[in-house]
Design a protein around this motif. Structure first.
Motif, mmCIF file in Angstrom:
data_model
loop_
_atom_site.group_PDB
_atom_site.id
_atom_site.type_symbol
_atom_site.label_atom_id
_atom_site.label_comp_id
_atom_site.label_asym_id
_atom_site.label_seq_id
_atom_site.Cartn_x
_atom_site.Cartn_y
_atom_site.Cartn_z
ATOM 1 N N GLN A 145 0.686 -1.332 0.080
ATOM 2 C CA GLN A 145 0.346 0.582 -0.362
ATOM 3 C C GLN A 145 0.978 1.025 0.067
ATOM 4 O OE1 GLN A 145 -2.478 -1.118 3.761
ATOM 5 N NE2 GLN A 145 -4.100 -1.135 1.959
ATOM 6 N N LEU A 146 0.499 1.777 -0.399
ATOM 7 C CA LEU A 146 1.213 3.414 -0.448
ATOM 8 C C LEU A 146 0.488 4.779 -0.041
ATOM 9 C CD1 LEU A 146 1.614 1.769 -3.655
ATOM 10 C CD2 LEU A 146 3.837 3.881 -3.865
ATOM 11 N N THR B 100 8.347 26.010 -3.236
ATOM 12 C CA THR B 100 8.570 24.359 -3.523
ATOM 13 C C THR B 100 7.691 23.684 -2.971
ATOM 14 O OG1 THR B 100 11.001 25.003 -3.870
ATOM 15 C CG2 THR B 100 10.576 22.419 -2.461
ATOM 16 N N LEU B 101 6.499 22.843 -3.585
ATOM 17 C CA LEU B 101 6.184 21.427 -3.404
ATOM 18 C C LEU B 101 7.056 19.992 -2.965
ATOM 19 C CD1 LEU B 101 3.532 20.223 -5.743
ATOM 20 C CD2 LEU B 101 4.503 18.968 -4.917
ATOM 21 N N SER B 102 6.424 19.557 -1.571
ATOM 22 C CA SER B 102 7.744 18.590 -0.887
ATOM 23 C C SER B 102 5.562 17.415 -0.810
ATOM 24 C CB SER B 102 8.023 19.211 0.079
ATOM 25 O OG SER B 102 9.255 19.890 -0.172
ATOM 26 N N LEU B 103 6.313 16.438 -1.409
ATOM 27 C CA LEU B 103 5.051 15.321 -1.203
ATOM 28 C C LEU B 103 6.187 13.939 -0.727
ATOM 29 C CD1 LEU B 103 3.190 15.447 -4.008
ATOM 30 C CD2 LEU B 103 2.813 16.007 -1.852
ATOM 31 N N THR B 104 5.557 13.326 0.115
ATOM 32 C CA THR B 104 6.257 12.118 0.788
ATOM 33 C C THR B 104 4.870 10.645 0.582
ATOM 34 O OG1 THR B 104 7.324 13.261 2.344
ATOM 35 C CG2 THR B 104 6.695 11.000 2.715
ATOM 36 N N CYS B 105 5.450 10.056 -0.647
ATOM 37 C CA CYS B 105 4.728 8.256 0.190
ATOM 38 C C CYS B 105 5.365 7.338 1.067
ATOM 39 C CB CYS B 105 5.129 8.058 -1.778
ATOM 40 S SG CYS B 105 3.907 7.058 -1.976
ATOM 41 N N THR B 106 4.643 7.003 1.369
ATOM 42 C CA THR B 106 4.981 6.346 2.603
ATOM 43 C C THR B 106 3.998 4.621 1.737
ATOM 44 O OG1 THR B 106 4.893 7.601 4.400
ATOM 45 C CG2 THR B 106 4.718 4.986 4.953
ATOM 46 N N VAL B 107 4.931 3.347 1.693
ATOM 47 C CA VAL B 107 4.899 2.147 1.779
ATOM 48 C C VAL B 107 4.923 1.234 2.725
ATOM 49 C CG1 VAL B 107 5.709 0.580 -0.275
ATOM 50 C CG2 VAL B 107 6.395 3.124 -0.629
ATOM 51 N N SER B 108 3.905 0.446 2.845
ATOM 52 C CA SER B 108 4.070 -0.366 3.933
ATOM 53 C C SER B 108 3.310 -1.678 2.598
ATOM 54 C CB SER B 108 2.364 0.230 4.457
ATOM 55 O OG SER B 108 1.149 -0.046 3.793
ATOM 56 N N THR C 124 14.882 4.228 2.665
ATOM 57 C CA THR C 124 14.906 3.556 2.434
ATOM 58 C C THR C 124 14.436 2.786 4.120
ATOM 59 O OG1 THR C 124 17.137 1.958 2.906
ATOM 60 C CG2 THR C 124 15.694 2.553 0.548
ATOM 61 N N SER C 125 15.286 3.653 5.186
ATOM 62 C CA SER C 125 15.131 3.266 6.312
ATOM 63 C C SER C 125 14.121 3.741 6.829
ATOM 64 C CB SER C 125 16.745 4.407 7.314
ATOM 65 O OG SER C 125 16.090 5.777 7.190
ATOM 66 N N LYS C 126 13.317 4.790 6.138
ATOM 67 C CA LYS C 126 11.889 4.888 6.858
ATOM 68 C C LYS C 126 10.595 4.467 5.748
ATOM 69 C CE LYS C 126 13.034 9.380 8.937
ATOM 70 N NZ LYS C 126 12.374 11.108 8.319
ATOM 71 N N ASN C 127 11.377 3.576 4.840
ATOM 72 C CA ASN C 127 10.125 3.511 3.852
ATOM 73 C C ASN C 127 9.930 4.588 3.075
ATOM 74 O OD1 ASN C 127 10.272 0.928 3.203
ATOM 75 N ND2 ASN C 127 8.332 0.457 3.159
ATOM 76 N N GLN C 128 10.102 5.429 2.902
ATOM 77 C CA GLN C 128 9.645 6.314 1.878
ATOM 78 C C GLN C 128 10.151 6.816 0.815
ATOM 79 O OE1 GLN C 128 9.810 9.311 5.084
ATOM 80 N NE2 GLN C 128 7.267 9.061 5.304
ATOM 81 N N PHE C 129 9.472 7.706 -0.291
ATOM 82 C CA PHE C 129 9.719 8.767 -1.265
ATOM 83 C C PHE C 129 9.213 9.645 -1.411
ATOM 84 C CE2 PHE C 129 7.278 7.047 -4.640
ATOM 85 C CZ PHE C 129 6.817 6.399 -4.454
ATOM 86 N N TRP D 71 -0.595 1.647 -6.977
ATOM 87 C CA TRP D 71 -1.385 3.366 -7.122
ATOM 88 C C TRP D 71 -1.840 3.674 -5.363
ATOM 89 C CZ3 TRP D 71 -1.522 6.853 -11.582
ATOM 90 C CH2 TRP D 71 -1.333 5.986 -13.250
ATOM 91 N N GLY D 72 -1.090 5.144 -4.735
ATOM 92 C CA GLY D 72 -1.739 5.833 -3.930
ATOM 93 C C GLY D 72 -2.354 6.054 -4.828
ATOM 94 N N GLN D 73 -3.830 6.628 -3.097
ATOM 95 C CA GLN D 73 -4.899 7.648 -3.266
ATOM 96 C C GLN D 73 -4.825 8.930 -4.391
ATOM 97 O OE1 GLN D 73 -6.161 7.107 0.795
ATOM 98 N NE2 GLN D 73 -5.656 9.381 1.007
ATOM 99 N N GLY D 74 -3.937 9.434 -3.854
ATOM 100 C CA GLY D 74 -3.491 10.487 -4.906
ATOM 101 C C GLY D 74 -3.938 11.442 -3.950
#
Lengths: 107, 120
Positions: free
Chosen positions: B3-4, B17-25, B73-78, B110-113
């Motif tokens: 899941q993202l 600046t736009l900053s977004l994070t995607c967390t992967v589980s 990778t330590s946080k499982n995020q990009f 995909w994530g939900q957006g």
């Protein structure tokens, strides 16, 4: 960039019909072509990868074909829940461009 | 299952600046490509870019001068950072896992957006 032209931009069909959506690329891409379904307010969902491979869990009434520059997505025996927008995407080279989308309406 | 989930501010001022994070589980980021795709309201999908777990990234040339993708990778995020934003960057931003093989790549799941609006 590889241009991806999808047609038609919209279509209307009845439950039980067969519909075909086309995708043409500006250069040959072998079979590096994917199809996605997007319902309103939702994220796209993978239907077909590498031109003709059905993603796990996707109903078998969805099928894809094509090679190099011409590809098709066929939906056989249309169901009401197939009302959605459909996008093709080439993954032959970055940027991985999408077609403009096809909005499918159920009569 | 994998899941993202996208997160970040929904409103960004022009030129910022736009900053977004995607967390992967449900999966490790290692040895996989991860993508960003965006969609302006009522319009089609635009491929933004993708990054490998090693940090190697490919960008859409139309955004490359303003775009930075990174992975933790330590946080499982990009993450995605897009600088000097304008109203044209207003869109729903999706993150996705890229499955890559000798026969190309495809995005799933995909994530939900997340809706991002650029406005003062």
């Amino acid at each position: 960039d590889i241009q991806v032209t999808q047609s038609p931009s919209s279509l209307s069909a009845s439950v039980g019909d067969t519909v075909i959506i086309s995708c043409r690329t500006s250069q040959g891409i072998n079979r590096y072509l994917n199809w996605y379904q997007q319902k309103p307010g939702k994220a796209p969902k993978l239907l077909i990868y590498v031109a003709s491979n059905l993603q796990s869990g996707v109903p078998s009434r969805f099928s894809g074909s094509g090679f190099e520059t011409d590809f098709t997505l066929t939906i056989s025996s249309l169901h009401p829940e197939d009302c959605a927008s459909y996008y093709c995407q080439q993954s032959y080279g970055t940027p991985y461009t999408f077609g403009q989308g096809t909005k499918l309406e159920i009569k | 299952q994998v899941q993202l989930q996208e997160s970040g501010p929904g409103l960004v001022k022009p030129s910022e600046t736009l900053s977004l994070t995607c967390t992967v589980s449900g999966a490790s980021l290692r040895n996989i490509y991860w993508s960003w795709i965006r969609q302006p309201a009522g319009k089609g999908l635009e491929w933004v870019g993708r990054i490998y777990s090693s940090g190697s990234a490919r960008y859409n040339p139309s955004l490359e001068s303003r775009l930075t993708l990174s992975v933790d990778t330590s946080k499982n995020q990009f993450t995605l950072k897009l600088s000097s934003v304008t109203a044209a960057d207003t869109a729903v931003y999706y993150c996705a896992r890229d499955v890559s093989s000798g026969w190309g790549s495809w995005s799933d799941p995909w994530g939900q957006g997340i809706q991002v609006t650029v406005s003062s």
